[in-house]
Design an enzyme around this catalytic site. Structure first.
Site, PDB file in Angstrom:
ATOM      1  N   ASP A 167      28.044   8.688  -0.160  1.00 29.00           N
ATOM      2  CA  ASP A 167      29.500   8.580  -0.339  1.00 29.00           C
ATOM      3  C   ASP A 167      30.246   8.566   0.994  1.00 29.00           C
ATOM      4  O   ASP A 167      31.385   9.006   1.084  1.00 29.00           O
ATOM      5  CB  ASP A 167      30.015   9.724  -1.231  1.00 29.00           C
ATOM      6  CG  ASP A 167      31.435   9.468  -1.724  1.00 29.00           C
ATOM      7  OD1 ASP A 167      31.768   8.309  -2.014  1.00 29.00           O
ATOM      8  OD2 ASP A 167      32.221  10.442  -1.806  1.00 29.00           O
ATOM      9  N   ASP A 192      28.202   3.592   2.344  1.00 32.19           N
ATOM     10  CA  ASP A 192      28.901   3.320   1.094  1.00 32.19           C
ATOM     11  C   ASP A 192      29.910   2.198   1.331  1.00 32.19           C
ATOM     12  O   ASP A 192      29.534   1.073   1.604  1.00 32.19           O
ATOM     13  CB  ASP A 192      29.561   4.592   0.561  1.00 32.19           C
ATOM     14  CG  ASP A 192      29.972   4.449  -0.901  1.00 32.19           C
ATOM     15  OD1 ASP A 192      29.728   3.386  -1.486  1.00 32.19           O
ATOM     16  OD2 ASP A 192      30.557   5.396  -1.463  1.00 32.19           O
ATOM     17  N   ASP A 196      37.602   2.622   0.878  1.00 30.00           N
ATOM     18  CA  ASP A 196      37.666   2.965  -0.541  1.00 30.00           C
ATOM     19  C   ASP A 196      39.026   3.576  -0.843  1.00 30.00           C
ATOM     20  O   ASP A 196      39.464   4.506  -0.146  1.00 30.00           O
ATOM     21  CB  ASP A 196      36.572   3.968  -0.920  1.00 30.00           C
ATOM     22  CG  ASP A 196      35.285   3.281  -1.360  1.00 30.00           C
ATOM     23  OD1 ASP A 196      35.056   2.129  -0.934  1.00 30.00           O
ATOM     24  OD2 ASP A 196      34.512   3.896  -2.115  1.00 30.00           O
ATOM     25  N   ARG A 247      32.927  -7.327  -2.774  1.00 36.14           N
ATOM     26  CA  ARG A 247      34.110  -6.455  -2.785  1.00 36.14           C
ATOM     27  C   ARG A 247      35.101  -6.803  -1.662  1.00 36.14           C
ATOM     28  O   ARG A 247      35.305  -6.026  -0.752  1.00 36.14           O
ATOM     29  CB  ARG A 247      33.713  -4.969  -2.710  1.00 36.14           C
ATOM     30  CG  ARG A 247      32.862  -4.518  -3.868  1.00 36.14           C
ATOM     31  CD  ARG A 247      32.616  -3.016  -3.858  1.00 36.14           C
ATOM     32  NE  ARG A 247      31.809  -2.608  -5.003  1.00 36.14           N
ATOM     33  CZ  ARG A 247      31.433  -1.366  -5.269  1.00 36.14           C
ATOM     34  NH1 ARG A 247      31.804  -0.385  -4.449  1.00 36.14           N
ATOM     35  NH2 ARG A 247      30.701  -1.094  -6.334  1.00 36.14           N
TER      36      ARG A 247
END
Length: 380
Positions: A167, A192, A196, A247
């Site tokens: 993470d 990760d 985010d 992404r």
């Protein structure tokens, strides 16, 4: 240089806000209209020359404040605080970046050293901070920045590389953070995500950044059970996604405006719309490698809904080259009812996709070797 204590400078800012120079190019202005019935006007070469944002933002140190385009436009960072000088590359202690970010008062953080800061844990950034890497070359590695329950943060001209651990993101924005601007940063190779954004964090702009050597690049909305993320709004513009796998971004719930980005040679897809997301893709350049489809839709069930669904993507003025297939679904009622950026901000600087724009995004995004501007004294 050698002094291990952070230094503060006072009084060198204008509390009335940043000044702008008359040389700044005018933003493209969208006239008031019913966005459900009238499309945005796309500038063409015949109408205007290459027009780029932020020409005035390096005129003085604090000219960045409140100058972001898009949803993050109100971010002032540490405008109303003193300078904090980072004088050591140590992970913590007086004079370190972590020490300055921990302090609760507004600060404009600049660097008197250059090099790599190896973070042993996430570096938490408190509210009203500008982390300004202009004038030095600063790389963060090991872990990343965490923006947790904070507001008015500007992150400018830094490199992020080699984040390790479960993470571990380059920049993690959650929960409940707002008024964030990430500008002119280079990000690659984290375990990760690179950026985010989740848990009701909103009013964020990501601009002029360079993303490379990575898989899961930008995630907006982490889980379909997080229905509070319907409030999230993000603008991503003038960024270069250079061979990153997926992404760019992937979105759940949020409203996202993408414009004048260049995405090339993705490994799975360029942009993904999942549950209830609304993505307005405008004047971007999509250049496929082996994987040809740019847009992908994923179906998920929101935690408070009986039926599953995906999101919507509205593409306007996008350029699809090298046999790129857009992958857009047939127009539906949900797409025609999707948001238009002019509902939220009246102007932004958008250029018709061209070779000139592509060249600019390849060479002028990410960390730049630019001098640190002078801090203009306050006007009496």
């Amino acid at each position: 240089m050698g002094n291990h204590h952070g230094r503060y400078s006072t009084g060198h800012h204008n509390n009335n806000g940043p000044k702008t120079s008359s040389s700044a190019p005018p933003p493209y202005i969208y006239p008031p209209s019913d966005h459900h019935h009238q499309s945005a006007q796309i500038p063409t070469k015949s109408k205007m020359a290459l027009s780029l944002p932020y020409a005035h933002c390096d005129s003085t140190l604090r000219a960045l404040a409140a100058q972001a385009e898009g949803f993050g436009r109100f971010a002032v960072g540490g405008l109303h605080g003193p300078l904090y000088h980072v004088t050591t590359l140590a992970d913590d202690g007086p004079g370190s970046l972590r020490y300055g970010c921990r302090l609760k008062e507004p600060l404009w953080i600049i660097f008197d050293v250059a090099g790599t800061i190896k973070l042993s844990s996430y570096l938490n950034v408190s509210s009203h901070k500008t982390i300004d890497g202009r004038g030095q070359r600063i790389k963060l590695t090991g872990k990343g920045l965490r923006l947790k329950e904070c507001e008015h943060v500007i992150i400018c001209n830094l490199e992020f590389e080699g984040g390790r651990g479960h993470d571990v993101d380059g920049i993690q924005i959650k929960p409940n953070s707002k008024h964030i601007w990430i500008d002119r940063c280079s990000l690659k190779d984290y375990d990760d995500g690179l950026i985010d954004i989740s848990r009701e964090s909103t009013d964020i702009t990501i601009s002029r950044c360079h993303f490379s050597q990575h898989d899961k690049t930008i995630l907006i909305g982490a889980d379909p059970s997080h229905t509070g993320d319907r409030c999230m709004r993000v603008t991503i513009h003038h960024c270069f996604f250079n061979g990153t796998r997926q992404r760019h971004p992937r979105v759940r719930f949020a409203k996202v405006h993408l414009y004048n980005n260049y995405t090339r040679d993705w490994g799975i897809y360029a942009v993904c719309a999942s549950v209830e997301s609304q993505i307005y893709s405008q004047c971007n350049i999509y250049e496929a490698g082996q994987k040809k489809v740019a847009f992908k839709y994923l179906t998920e069930k929101a935690g408070d809904r009986a039926d599953a669904g995906s999101g919507c993507i509205k593409s306007e003025g996008d350029l699809f080259i090298t046999e790129t297939q857009h992958g857009l679904l047939t127009k539906t009622a949900s797409e025609s009812n999707s948001f238009h950026p002019s509902e939220y901000y009246p102007t932004w600087t958008v250029e018709a996709p061209s070779d000139s724009l592509k060249h600019f995004l390849q060479h002028c995004t990410g960390w730049q070797a630019i001098a640190r501007p002078a801090d203009q004294p306050a006007v009496a």
